[in-house]
Design a protein around this motif. Structure first.
Motif, PDB file in Angstrom:
ATOM      1  N   ILE A 154       0.879  -1.179   0.000  1.00 16.46           N
ATOM      2  CA  ILE A 154       0.000   0.000   0.000  1.00 16.46           C
ATOM      3  C   ILE A 154       0.912   1.224   0.000  1.00 16.46           C
ATOM      4  N   THR A 155       0.688   2.088  -0.967  1.00 16.34           N
ATOM      5  CA  THR A 155       1.566   3.256  -1.118  1.00 16.34           C
ATOM      6  C   THR A 155       0.876   4.494  -0.576  1.00 16.34           C
ATOM      7  N   ALA A 156       1.697   5.459  -0.341  1.00 17.13           N
ATOM      8  CA  ALA A 156       1.182   6.749   0.133  1.00 17.13           C
ATOM      9  C   ALA A 156       0.523   7.475  -1.030  1.00 17.13           C
ATOM     10  N   PRO A 157      -0.377   8.364  -0.754  1.00 17.36           N
ATOM     11  CA  PRO A 157      -1.020   9.117  -1.840  1.00 17.36           C
ATOM     12  C   PRO A 157       0.016   9.891  -2.657  1.00 17.36           C
ATOM     13  N   GLY A 158      -0.128   9.804  -4.006  1.00 17.16           N
ATOM     14  CA  GLY A 158       0.769  10.508  -4.914  1.00 17.16           C
ATOM     15  C   GLY A 158       1.995   9.697  -5.300  1.00 17.16           C
ATOM     16  N   GLN A 159       2.219   8.552  -4.703  1.00 14.67           N
ATOM     17  CA  GLN A 159       3.368   7.711  -5.004  1.00 14.67           C
ATOM     18  C   GLN A 159       2.980   6.668  -6.071  1.00 14.67           C
ATOM     19  N   SER A 160       3.990   6.144  -6.779  1.00 16.93           N
ATOM     20  CA  SER A 160       3.710   5.121  -7.790  1.00 16.93           C
ATOM     21  C   SER A 160       3.517   3.768  -7.113  1.00 16.93           C
ATOM     22  N   ASP A 161       2.636   2.972  -7.692  1.00 12.73           N
ATOM     23  CA  ASP A 161       2.343   1.654  -7.124  1.00 12.73           C
ATOM     24  C   ASP A 161       3.286   0.644  -7.764  1.00 12.73           C
ATOM     25  N   TRP A 162       4.279   0.171  -7.016  1.00 15.31           N
ATOM     26  CA  TRP A 162       5.276  -0.743  -7.559  1.00 15.31           C
ATOM     27  C   TRP A 162       4.695  -2.131  -7.786  1.00 15.31           C
ATOM     28  N   LEU A 163       3.693  -2.544  -7.011  1.00 14.18           N
ATOM     29  CA  LEU A 163       3.085  -3.851  -7.210  1.00 14.18           C
ATOM     30  C   LEU A 163       2.305  -3.887  -8.526  1.00 14.18           C
ATOM     31  N   LEU A 164       1.576  -2.807  -8.809  1.00 16.79           N
ATOM     32  CA  LEU A 164       0.833  -2.736 -10.077  1.00 16.79           C
ATOM     33  C   LEU A 164       1.798  -2.759 -11.261  1.00 16.79           C
ATOM     34  N   THR A 165       2.915  -2.073 -11.163  1.00 22.30           N
ATOM     35  CA  THR A 165       3.903  -2.068 -12.237  1.00 22.30           C
ATOM     36  C   THR A 165       4.514  -3.454 -12.429  1.00 22.30           C
ATOM     37  N   ALA A 166       4.846  -4.144 -11.336  1.00 21.72           N
ATOM     38  CA  ALA A 166       5.448  -5.479 -11.427  1.00 21.72           C
ATOM     39  C   ALA A 166       4.455  -6.483 -12.031  1.00 21.72           C
TER      40      ALA A 166
END
Length: 158
Positions: free
Chosen positions: A17-29
């Motif tokens: 779970i990422t902070a607001p405004g940060q990129s989601d690394w799980l979605l990218t992977a």
């Protein structure tokens, strides 16, 4: 903005779970993995469908074209029976009927005195008939115990 956790949220959040405004690394992977998996499965699927054609090509089968057409039709129509038929044809050796028949035809043309050029050429011409060599000894007129053909034809007339 403050980095305080909302009072309704759990106190320990998972790492994905990422902070607001940060990129989601799980979605990218997951997106990269999905693209690689789709290409890998597509390649495997196409190689599997071309397997009968490759098998027939390696063994120089006569029915290579038929196997290739059946494999392509099974790929486009999703009829598995066509792929199975292509695989069976790739595994089975069909007898070669054309080579002996063309050899017989060539021998008959040679005996008849015709000279035919290679299949690409259109020339056909008459050749001098080959002389037949006489046998080294004359054939007997009749088999032992049988009447001679000359005697049997004269006996019927008398």
């Amino acid at each position: 903005m403050s980095e305080a956790i909302h009072p309704a949220a759990v106190h320990h959040l998972p790492g994905f779970i990422t902070a607001p405004g940060q990129s989601d690394w799980l979605l990218t992977a997951v997106a990269i993995f999905l693209i690689v998996a789709i290409f890998a499965l597509g390649t495997l699927y196409l190689r599997l469908h071309s397997l009968p054609e490759v098998m027939a090509h390696k063994t120089n089968k006569i029915q290579l074209e038929l196997v290739a057409v059946l494999a392509l039709l099974s790929l486009l129509t999703h009829n598995n029976i066509l792929w199975g038929a292509a695989l069976l044809l790739a595994l089975i050796d069909l007898p070669d009927f054309s080579s002996p028949l063309s050899s017989i035809a060539g021998s008959l043309e040679k005996i008849a005195g015709k000279v035919v050029d290679q299949p690409g050429g259109a020339e056909t011409r008459e050749a001098e008939p080959a002389e037949i060599e006489p046998l080294p000894h004359p054939l007997p007129r009749a088999l032992p115990g049988h009447a001679s053909p000359a005697h049997s034809s004269t006996e019927g007339k008398a």
